[in-house]
Design an enzyme around this catalytic site. Structure first.
Site, short mmCIF file in Angstrom:
data_model
loop_
_atom_site.label_atom_id
_atom_site.label_comp_id
_atom_site.label_asym_id
_atom_site.label_seq_id
_atom_site.Cartn_x
_atom_site.Cartn_y
_atom_site.Cartn_z
N HIS A 156 47.86 -39.67 91.05
CA HIS A 156 49.08 -40.23 90.45
C HIS A 156 48.75 -40.78 89.08
O HIS A 156 47.59 -40.88 88.70
CB HIS A 156 49.75 -41.25 91.37
CG HIS A 156 49.01 -42.52 91.56
ND1 HIS A 156 47.81 -42.60 92.23
CD2 HIS A 156 49.30 -43.80 91.17
CE1 HIS A 156 47.41 -43.86 92.25
NE2 HIS A 156 48.28 -44.62 91.60
N HIS A 171 48.91 -43.68 87.38
CA HIS A 171 48.48 -45.02 86.95
C HIS A 171 47.14 -44.98 86.21
O HIS A 171 46.25 -44.20 86.55
CB HIS A 171 48.40 -45.96 88.15
CG HIS A 171 49.76 -46.37 88.66
ND1 HIS A 171 49.96 -46.82 89.94
CD2 HIS A 171 50.97 -46.37 88.06
CE1 HIS A 171 51.25 -47.10 90.11
NE2 HIS A 171 51.89 -46.83 88.97
N ASP A 204 44.54 -46.85 86.12
CA ASP A 204 43.27 -47.07 86.82
C ASP A 204 42.83 -45.81 87.58
O ASP A 204 41.77 -45.79 88.20
CB ASP A 204 43.32 -48.29 87.75
CG ASP A 204 44.33 -48.16 88.87
OD1 ASP A 204 45.49 -47.78 88.60
OD2 ASP A 204 43.98 -48.47 90.04
N HIS A 205 43.63 -44.72 87.49
CA HIS A 205 43.29 -43.44 88.13
C HIS A 205 43.08 -42.32 87.11
O HIS A 205 42.46 -41.32 87.44
CB HIS A 205 44.38 -43.05 89.14
CG HIS A 205 44.53 -44.08 90.22
ND1 HIS A 205 44.11 -43.87 91.51
CD2 HIS A 205 45.00 -45.35 90.19
CE1 HIS A 205 44.33 -44.97 92.23
NE2 HIS A 205 44.87 -45.88 91.45
N HIS A 212 54.47 -44.92 96.50
CA HIS A 212 53.80 -45.78 95.52
C HIS A 212 54.27 -45.39 94.12
O HIS A 212 54.70 -46.23 93.33
CB HIS A 212 52.30 -45.63 95.67
CG HIS A 212 51.48 -46.40 94.69
ND1 HIS A 212 51.43 -47.77 94.66
CD2 HIS A 212 50.67 -45.97 93.68
CE1 HIS A 212 50.62 -48.15 93.67
NE2 HIS A 212 50.15 -47.09 93.07
N ASP A 221 46.62 -44.14 96.11
CA ASP A 221 47.17 -45.46 96.45
C ASP A 221 48.33 -45.35 97.45
O ASP A 221 49.21 -46.21 97.48
CB ASP A 221 47.68 -46.18 95.20
CG ASP A 221 46.55 -46.64 94.28
OD1 ASP A 221 45.37 -46.50 94.65
OD2 ASP A 221 46.86 -47.14 93.18
N HIS A 250 41.16 -47.80 96.60
CA HIS A 250 40.86 -49.22 96.41
C HIS A 250 40.20 -49.82 97.64
O HIS A 250 40.50 -49.45 98.76
CB HIS A 250 42.13 -50.03 96.11
CG HIS A 250 42.73 -49.75 94.77
ND1 HIS A 250 42.37 -50.44 93.63
CD2 HIS A 250 43.68 -48.85 94.39
CE1 HIS A 250 43.07 -49.97 92.61
NE2 HIS A 250 43.88 -49.01 93.03
FE FE Z 1 45.40 -47.88 91.83
ZN ZN Z 2 48.46 -46.85 91.67
#
Ligand code: FE
Ligand code: ZN
Length: 258
Positions: free
Chosen positions: A52, A54, A56-57, A108, A130, A168
């Site tokens: 996805h 985001h 942090d990915h 999410h 996530d 995570h």
């Molecule tokens: Fe994340």
């Molecule tokens: Zn995420």
């Protein structure tokens, strides 16, 4: 195939699969841990799988593509750094001798996908980003409780021995919430003890597996009496015989839980 969680940021894992020559990584939010692992293990990066959009990915995608020439795969319906092989439910990814099937798992984010590898030397593997965490699920930033329930039901239906590779390390805080929901769940008590011991040694609690999650994760257990009743105590308006309403109440309760 070797499966490694590369820690990144405060609590992310960038999952790597490698055969001592070729590697793939999932959701590289930071290029540095991936470049270090490639260098230390003498691996060539063949592909980057993204679940996805985001940051942090995807934050490391451009640097890693530039440095290695790896092919990037990601969700058809989300904004991920181009060029990208766009994927949706049922699509196949064949890379570095590995075969994955793509699942649509919105909730999410609106276009979130997961990668399921059935043929991994007997033990399947799931990269679920996530969507599903051990003992919990992602926050509903872009999707509805009904979408998240469908997504989680789809994942819960995978073979019990499927290794669950979440993005995570949220397990301990999820299990503290799960214990408040289901104080009578003995599997949960035992698993929490094991996870606390892992974390005390600085080790990951992941991968989990689908059978484990079915027995301890309240978000996969919204049809169990103890979970339904707890959700209704939190939200008196929620109909405990409506799995979507139970999931919505649990998610709200978790958002507020300390
Ligand atoms: Fe994340
Ligand atoms: Zn995420």
């Amino acid at each position: 195939m070797n499966l490694l969680p590369l820690p990144a940021f405060a609590d992310n894992y960038i999952w790597m699969l490698h055969d001592a020559r070729q590697a793939i990584v999932v959701d590289p939010g930071d290029p540095a841990p991936v470049q270090k692992a490639l260098h230390d293990l003498g691996l060539r990066l063949q592909a980057i799988l993204v679940t996805h959009h985001h940051n942090d990915h995807v934050g490391g995608v451009d640097v890693l593509r530039e440095a290695t020439g790896a092919t990037v795969y990601g969700p058809a319906r989300e904004k991920v750094p181009e060029p990208l092989v766009r994927l949706a439910a049922g699509d196949k990814v064949d890379v570095a001798g590995l075969h994955f099937t793509v699942l649509d798992v919105p909730g999410h984010t609106a276009g979130h996908i997961a990668y399921y590898g059935a043929d991994m030397g007997g033990t399947p593997v799931l990269f679920c980003g996530d969507t599903l965490f051990s003992g919990g699920c992602g926050r509903l930033f872009e999707g509805t409780p009904a979408q998240m329930l469908d997504s989680l039901d789809q994942l819960a239906a995978l073979p019990g021995n499927t290794r669950v590779c979440c993005a995570h390390e949220y397990t301990l805080s999820n299990l503290k919430f799960a214990r408040a929901v289901e104080p009578g769940n003995q599997d949960l008590v035992h698993y929490l003890g094991w996870c606390e011991a892992q974390r005390a040694q600085g080790l990951p609690t992941l991968p989990s597996n689908i059978a484990q999650e079915r027995s301890i994760n309240p978000f996969l257990r919204v049809r169990e009496a103890e979970v339904r009743e707890a959700a209704q105590r939190f939200d008196l308006q929620a109909d405990q015989h409506d799995a979507v309403a139970v999931l919505a109440a649990l998610r709200q309760w978790k958002n507020e839980f300390r």
